[in-house]
Motif scaffolding. Structure first.
Motif, PDB file in Angstrom:
ATOM      1  N   ASN A  55      28.147  33.499  -5.279  1.00 10.72           N
ATOM      2  CA  ASN A  55      27.358  34.415  -4.182  1.00 10.72           C
ATOM      3  C   ASN A  55      26.180  34.242  -3.896  1.00 10.72           C
ATOM      4  O   ASN A  55      25.395  33.367  -4.699  1.00 10.72           O
ATOM      5  CB  ASN A  55      28.093  35.693  -4.252  1.00 10.72           C
ATOM      6  CG  ASN A  55      29.420  35.828  -3.756  1.00 10.72           C
ATOM      7  OD1 ASN A  55      29.592  35.862  -2.451  1.00 10.72           O
ATOM      8  ND2 ASN A  55      30.354  36.049  -4.742  1.00 10.72           N
ATOM      9  N   LYS A  56      25.318  35.120  -3.520  1.00 10.28           N
ATOM     10  CA  LYS A  56      23.842  35.325  -3.590  1.00 10.28           C
ATOM     11  C   LYS A  56      23.316  36.620  -4.137  1.00 10.28           C
ATOM     12  O   LYS A  56      22.430  37.198  -3.628  1.00 10.28           O
ATOM     13  CB  LYS A  56      23.246  35.179  -2.031  1.00 10.28           C
ATOM     14  CG  LYS A  56      23.560  33.597  -1.696  1.00 10.28           C
ATOM     15  CD  LYS A  56      22.818  33.239  -0.549  1.00 10.28           C
ATOM     16  CE  LYS A  56      23.204  31.970   0.075  1.00 10.28           C
ATOM     17  NZ  LYS A  56      23.557  32.214   1.576  1.00 10.28           N
ATOM     18  N   PHE A  57      24.197  37.141  -5.017  1.00  8.77           N
ATOM     19  CA  PHE A  57      23.547  38.322  -5.894  1.00  8.77           C
ATOM     20  C   PHE A  57      22.385  38.082  -6.412  1.00  8.77           C
ATOM     21  O   PHE A  57      22.233  36.960  -6.969  1.00  8.77           O
ATOM     22  CB  PHE A  57      24.837  38.869  -6.679  1.00  8.77           C
ATOM     23  CG  PHE A  57      26.018  39.452  -6.257  1.00  8.77           C
ATOM     24  CD1 PHE A  57      26.057  40.724  -5.489  1.00  8.77           C
ATOM     25  CD2 PHE A  57      27.140  38.703  -6.149  1.00  8.77           C
ATOM     26  CE1 PHE A  57      27.168  41.115  -4.788  1.00  8.77           C
ATOM     27  CE2 PHE A  57      28.399  39.130  -5.663  1.00  8.77           C
ATOM     28  CZ  PHE A  57      28.465  40.381  -4.825  1.00  8.77           C
ATOM     29  N   SER A  58      21.555  39.043  -6.336  1.00  3.59           N
ATOM     30  CA  SER A  58      20.203  38.974  -6.965  1.00  3.59           C
ATOM     31  C   SER A  58      19.959  40.018  -7.857  1.00  3.59           C
ATOM     32  O   SER A  58      20.617  41.282  -7.860  1.00  3.59           O
ATOM     33  CB  SER A  58      19.022  38.701  -5.877  1.00  3.59           C
ATOM     34  OG  SER A  58      19.280  39.810  -4.831  1.00  3.59           O
ATOM     35  N   GLY A  59      18.819  40.094  -8.636  1.00  2.00           N
ATOM     36  CA  GLY A  59      18.240  41.137  -9.322  1.00  2.00           C
ATOM     37  C   GLY A  59      19.087  41.148 -10.695  1.00  2.00           C
ATOM     38  O   GLY A  59      19.571  40.131 -10.974  1.00  2.00           O
ATOM     39  N   GLU A  60      18.884  42.309 -11.305  1.00  2.00           N
ATOM     40  CA  GLU A  60      19.321  42.321 -12.594  1.00  2.00           C
ATOM     41  C   GLU A  60      20.735  42.639 -12.804  1.00  2.00           C
ATOM     42  O   GLU A  60      21.380  43.261 -12.027  1.00  2.00           O
ATOM     43  CB  GLU A  60      18.468  43.396 -13.612  1.00  2.00           C
ATOM     44  CG  GLU A  60      16.941  42.831 -13.591  1.00  2.00           C
ATOM     45  CD  GLU A  60      16.338  43.622 -14.561  1.00  2.00           C
ATOM     46  OE1 GLU A  60      16.836  44.520 -15.613  1.00  2.00           O
ATOM     47  OE2 GLU A  60      14.941  43.447 -14.553  1.00  2.00           O
ATOM     48  N   ILE A  61      21.344  42.297 -13.969  1.00  2.00           N
ATOM     49  CA  ILE A  61      22.768  42.545 -14.035  1.00  2.00           C
ATOM     50  C   ILE A  61      22.663  44.085 -14.691  1.00  2.00           C
ATOM     51  O   ILE A  61      22.389  44.423 -15.646  1.00  2.00           O
ATOM     52  CB  ILE A  61      23.446  41.629 -14.931  1.00  2.00           C
ATOM     53  CG1 ILE A  61      23.257  40.120 -14.593  1.00  2.00           C
ATOM     54  CG2 ILE A  61      24.934  41.970 -15.441  1.00  2.00           C
ATOM     55  CD1 ILE A  61      23.883  39.178 -15.633  1.00  2.00           C
ATOM     56  N   PRO A  62      23.448  44.906 -14.099  1.00  2.00           N
ATOM     57  CA  PRO A  62      23.517  46.347 -14.547  1.00  2.00           C
ATOM     58  C   PRO A  62      24.339  46.167 -15.949  1.00  2.00           C
ATOM     59  O   PRO A  62      25.468  45.564 -16.090  1.00  2.00           O
ATOM     60  CB  PRO A  62      24.469  47.129 -13.570  1.00  2.00           C
ATOM     61  CG  PRO A  62      24.815  46.089 -12.468  1.00  2.00           C
ATOM     62  CD  PRO A  62      24.437  44.856 -12.973  1.00  2.00           C
ATOM     63  N   PRO A  63      24.079  47.219 -16.835  1.00  2.00           N
ATOM     64  CA  PRO A  63      24.896  47.118 -18.052  1.00  2.00           C
ATOM     65  C   PRO A  63      26.251  47.491 -18.030  1.00  2.00           C
ATOM     66  O   PRO A  63      26.575  48.387 -17.053  1.00  2.00           O
ATOM     67  CB  PRO A  63      23.949  47.946 -19.057  1.00  2.00           C
ATOM     68  CG  PRO A  63      23.324  48.880 -18.108  1.00  2.00           C
ATOM     69  CD  PRO A  63      23.016  48.423 -16.731  1.00  2.00           C
ATOM     70  N   LEU A  64      27.043  47.103 -19.050  1.00  2.00           N
ATOM     71  CA  LEU A  64      28.487  47.628 -19.040  1.00  2.00           C
ATOM     72  C   LEU A  64      28.443  48.941 -19.564  1.00  2.00           C
ATOM     73  O   LEU A  64      28.177  49.130 -20.477  1.00  2.00           O
ATOM     74  CB  LEU A  64      29.323  46.343 -19.712  1.00  2.00           C
ATOM     75  CG  LEU A  64      30.769  46.550 -19.685  1.00  2.00           C
ATOM     76  CD1 LEU A  64      31.358  46.513 -18.535  1.00  2.00           C
ATOM     77  CD2 LEU A  64      31.264  45.677 -20.690  1.00  2.00           C
ATOM     78  N   ASN A  89      24.537  32.472  -8.852  1.00  3.51           N
ATOM     79  CA  ASN A  89      24.112  33.420  -7.986  1.00  3.51           C
ATOM     80  C   ASN A  89      22.456  33.579  -8.151  1.00  3.51           C
ATOM     81  O   ASN A  89      22.063  32.344  -8.469  1.00  3.51           O
ATOM     82  CB  ASN A  89      24.285  34.712  -8.367  1.00  3.51           C
ATOM     83  CG  ASN A  89      25.930  35.189  -7.716  1.00  3.51           C
ATOM     84  OD1 ASN A  89      26.116  35.408  -6.847  1.00  3.51           O
ATOM     85  ND2 ASN A  89      26.807  35.360  -8.643  1.00  3.51           N
ATOM     86  N   GLN A  90      21.719  34.359  -7.886  1.00  4.65           N
ATOM     87  CA  GLN A  90      20.335  34.374  -8.108  1.00  4.65           C
ATOM     88  C   GLN A  90      19.860  35.500  -8.726  1.00  4.65           C
ATOM     89  O   GLN A  90      18.879  36.299  -8.741  1.00  4.65           O
ATOM     90  CB  GLN A  90      19.652  34.411  -6.562  1.00  4.65           C
ATOM     91  CG  GLN A  90      20.086  33.083  -5.787  1.00  4.65           C
ATOM     92  CD  GLN A  90      19.819  33.452  -4.166  1.00  4.65           C
ATOM     93  OE1 GLN A  90      19.243  34.305  -3.916  1.00  4.65           O
ATOM     94  NE2 GLN A  90      19.915  32.430  -3.529  1.00  4.65           N
ATOM     95  N   LEU A  91      20.537  35.732  -9.928  1.00  8.05           N
ATOM     96  CA  LEU A  91      20.307  37.138 -10.876  1.00  8.05           C
ATOM     97  C   LEU A  91      19.190  36.561 -11.749  1.00  8.05           C
ATOM     98  O   LEU A  91      18.793  35.359 -12.003  1.00  8.05           O
ATOM     99  CB  LEU A  91      21.730  37.322 -11.594  1.00  8.05           C
ATOM    100  CG  LEU A  91      22.806  37.676 -10.837  1.00  8.05           C
ATOM    101  CD1 LEU A  91      24.245  37.391 -11.620  1.00  8.05           C
ATOM    102  CD2 LEU A  91      22.649  39.056 -10.194  1.00  8.05           C
ATOM    103  N   GLU A  92      18.680  37.694 -12.033  1.00  8.23           N
ATOM    104  CA  GLU A  92      17.442  37.402 -13.100  1.00  8.23           C
ATOM    105  C   GLU A  92      17.370  38.533 -14.200  1.00  8.23           C
ATOM    106  O   GLU A  92      18.079  39.526 -13.986  1.00  8.23           O
ATOM    107  CB  GLU A  92      16.263  37.382 -12.225  1.00  8.23           C
ATOM    108  CG  GLU A  92      15.958  38.775 -11.397  1.00  8.23           C
ATOM    109  CD  GLU A  92      14.798  38.899 -10.228  1.00  8.23           C
ATOM    110  OE1 GLU A  92      14.516  37.613 -10.032  1.00  8.23           O
ATOM    111  OE2 GLU A  92      14.145  39.760 -10.160  1.00  8.23           O
ATOM    112  N   GLY A  93      16.214  38.452 -14.871  1.00  5.53           N
ATOM    113  CA  GLY A  93      15.954  39.357 -15.893  1.00  5.53           C
ATOM    114  C   GLY A  93      17.022  39.121 -17.121  1.00  5.53           C
ATOM    115  O   GLY A  93      17.884  38.259 -17.114  1.00  5.53           O
TER     116      GLY A  93
END
Ligand SMILES: Nc1ncnc2c1ncn2[C@@H]1O[C@H](COP(=O)(O)OP(=O)(O)OP(=O)(O)O)[C@@H](O)[C@H]1O
Length: 615
Positions: A147-156, A171-175
């Motif tokens: 997909n094109k999800f972006s930003g940071e991955i939220p913690p589990l 995707n375009q995830l970062e951090g």
């Protein structure tokens, strides 16, 4: 009515839903893709590959109080993520390969506390991954790749101990990947294809990345120059290392390729065919046939590490790139050179690839399975998955010893079992092993297989198919007829097209609605139970369905006509005192092969009932 409203709200461009008709019962087994709980309330909608287009109105489905699974993958559905949060009991939502788009609100999943499986992969979603997904207490599988999800991955969420499979690749995830993921040993994670992720999980030091890339604050002046210098230095070091590694791999490949050609050539010239009556063909060397009849030298399971680690090539545990990697050293360690020098013979060609027997210099006999297109996983997740299999310890499950991974070739090495497979012993010849198959021995085999399957279903509870390819050729027998289940949990390794070669894809529900589940393994276990009781080769094992006997049809009609005793193998039915137990086992087998998975026993109940059958 809710289902018909749903049907009318979407456009069907391939196939039809004509079996959904007003005035007929959706739980009568005839409504395409509809599954029911206890045959009364709708629990699953699995409508895939029908070219469905349009947007889904969840209010139509909300009137189904027991709906647990919505599977609409591989269609042409579009629009924002439908409001599935209105159906609070949902456990699985599978929407892969559609064209859903837009952002998903952060609190979208907050009330969906029962959700276990969420597949949103290969759509066109954008924006951040909603925090509420990672707060789900029972989440087991999360696939959002492509997909094109972006930003940071939220913690589990800390209390989630169930997440087994996470795919956020492409995707375009970062951090920084939160530690709540990287610290989880049993989690299979795919994060590749996101250029700006860092942290332990992706082996990239976050310090070494310019925070500007993440939109963070720039460091104080001077710090920026230092960071740039560090990055340049790192890049140069990385390039030099790449050159060394590429040179090394090329050299190794040269050596190895010649080795594999040798393994192929070492097929003995005296291979003879042993015809399995009415069915398939197993190739064995005359020499090994003799051994099975007399001494069991070829099947020695002598412990031993060949050359005690001096043989060059990768050693167990360490395993250089492309070498043999040991995942279980219970039988000692060996390397690729040991395998290359071993006398090899072809055991057979299965649906997933071919198998060779190799007896190494120290007497350890192994089976090398060369598996076709086992290329879903890159080398790291492949390694994680194989090491997980290597840790399995159960008396009825065969643990792999080692593997070999190259882009174009994957091998899985296991211990060779001298008595061969249940398939061979039941149908291969009418020799000594067959006559040893008394009712007591058959019961021991069924109960052992049931225990092994229960174990696999607990161990791989989060997998769509904990085994996936249970059939008599994948049940090997020890000297004392203790069954050992092999070739399990392969699904994560296989591309979908290749996975369909497995026996779990020959179930009625897969034919009807491309559905596989834990109940598919139950169906396969049912076939084994009936195969052992009748002594007949099931036509279900063959792609053509021609040959063998349609064991499902035969057993079901014998039960309907109260002629159950007629299907029991004449070689055991004369054991009159045990006939009631055989008939009870036949009924258990029959309950496992019901064509509607909702009417089939589940694995726990199957095992419980099998355990209760006494000699
Ligand atoms: N560890 C083993 N010891 C002894 N025989 C084995 C072992 N593993 C596999 N075999 C036998 O080798 C033959 C070929 O095995 P292979 O697994 O390639 O094919 P299959 O089981 O027929 O099909 P599939 O590829 O679907 O598993 C089978 O008859 C199998 O029983």
């Amino acid at each position: 009515e809710p289902l018909l409203r749903f049907k009318n709200s979407v456009k069907i461009t391939k196939g039809d839903l004509n079996s959904w008709r007003l005035g007929t019962d959706p739980c009568n087994g005839k409504w395409f893709g509809i599954y029911c709980q206890k045959g009364v309330t709708v629990s699953g909608i699995h409508v895939t590959r029908l070219g469905l287009s349009g947007t889904i109105n969840v209010d139509d489905l909300n009137a189904l109080p027991n709906l647990k699974t919505v599977r609409l993958d591989n269609n042409l559905l579009s629009g924002p993520l439908p409001h599935f949060f209105k159906i609070r009991g949902l456990k699985s939502i599978m929407l892969s390969n559609n064209t859903f788009s837009g952002e998903i609100p952060d609190d979208f999943f907050k009330d969906m506390t029962k959700l276990k499986r969420l597949f949103l992969d290969n759509n066109q979603f954008v924006g951040k991954i909603p925090t509420s997904i990672m707060q789900l207490p029972h989440l087991e599988e999360l696939h959002m790749q492509g997909n094109k999800f972006s930003g940071e991955i939220p913690p589990l969420i800390e209390t989630n101990k169930n997440l087994k499979s996470l795919d956020l690749s492409n995707n375009q995830l970062e951090g920084e990947v939160p530690a709540s993921f990287s610290d989880r040993k049993d989690l299979v994670m795919k994060l590749d294809g996101n250029a700006n992720l860092c942290g332990k999980a992706v082996n990239i030091d976050c310090e070494s990345i310019d925070p500007k890339e993440f939109g963070g604050d720039p460091p104080a002046s001077g710090g920026s120059n230092r960071t740039t210098m560090n990055v340049v230095l790192l890049a140069i070091t990385f390039l030099i290392m790449c050159c060394i590694v590429v040179g090394f791999i090329k050299k190794q490949n040269k050596k190895r390729n010649s080795g594999f050609r040798k393994l192929d050539k070492e097929r003995p010239s005296d291979v003879v065919e042993v015809t399995v009556p009415e069915s398939t063909t197993v190739k064995r060397s005359t020499e090994s046939s003799k051994k099975r009849g007399g001494n069991s030298e070829g099947g020695s399971t002598k412990k031993g590490s060949s050359h005690n680690g001096k043989s060059g090539g990768g050693r167990g545990g360490g395993g250089g790139m492309g070498d043999i990697i040991m995942v279980n050293t219970d039988k000692g360690s060996f390397g690729l050179p040991d395998l290359m020098k071993a006398a090899a013979e072809v055991l057979g060609n299965g649906s997933l690839g071919s198998a060779y027997k190799a007896v190494m210099a120290n007497g350890l006999a192994v089976v090398v399975k060369r598996i076709r297109d086992m290329n879903k996983l890159a080398s790291e997740p492949f390694d994680v998955e194989m090491r997980r299999l290597g840790k399995i310890r159960h008396p009825n499950v065969l643990t792999p010893l080692a593997y070999h991974y190259r882009q174009e070739e994957k091998l899985v090495v296991s211990e060779y079992m001298p008595k061969s497979s249940l398939l061979y012993i039941l149908h291969g010849d009418r020799g000594i092993h067959h006559s040893e198959l008394t009712w007591e021995t058959r019961l021991k085999i069924i109960q052992g297989v049931a225990h092994g399957m229960q174990f696999l279903h607990e161990e791989f509870a989060s997998y769509e198919l904990p085994h996936g390819n249970l059939k008599s050729s994948n049940i090997l027998l020890s000297e004392t007829y203790e069954p050992l289940i092999s070739d399990y949990a392969f699904l994560p390794f296989l591309q979908p097209s290749n996975a369909q070669a497995m026996f779990a894809y020959k179930t009625p529900e897969f034919a009807q609605s491309q559905e596989v589940s834990h109940k598919s393994d139950v169906y396969c276990l049912g076939i084994i139970v009936l195969e052992i009781l009748t002594g007949k080769f099931p036509s279900q094992y063959l792609n053509t369905g021609k040959g063998g006997i349609d064991i499902v049809e035969w057993v079901q009609s014998s039960i309907a006509e109260h002629k159950e005793e007629e299907v029991i193998d004449p070689e055991i039915v004369n054991n009159a005192g045990s006939v009631p137990q055989m008939l009870e086992m036949l009924r258990i087998g029959a309950a496992c092969i019901a064509s509607n998975p909702d009417e089939r026993l589940d694995m726990r109940e199957t095992v419980r009932r099998i355990e209760q059958v006494k000699k």
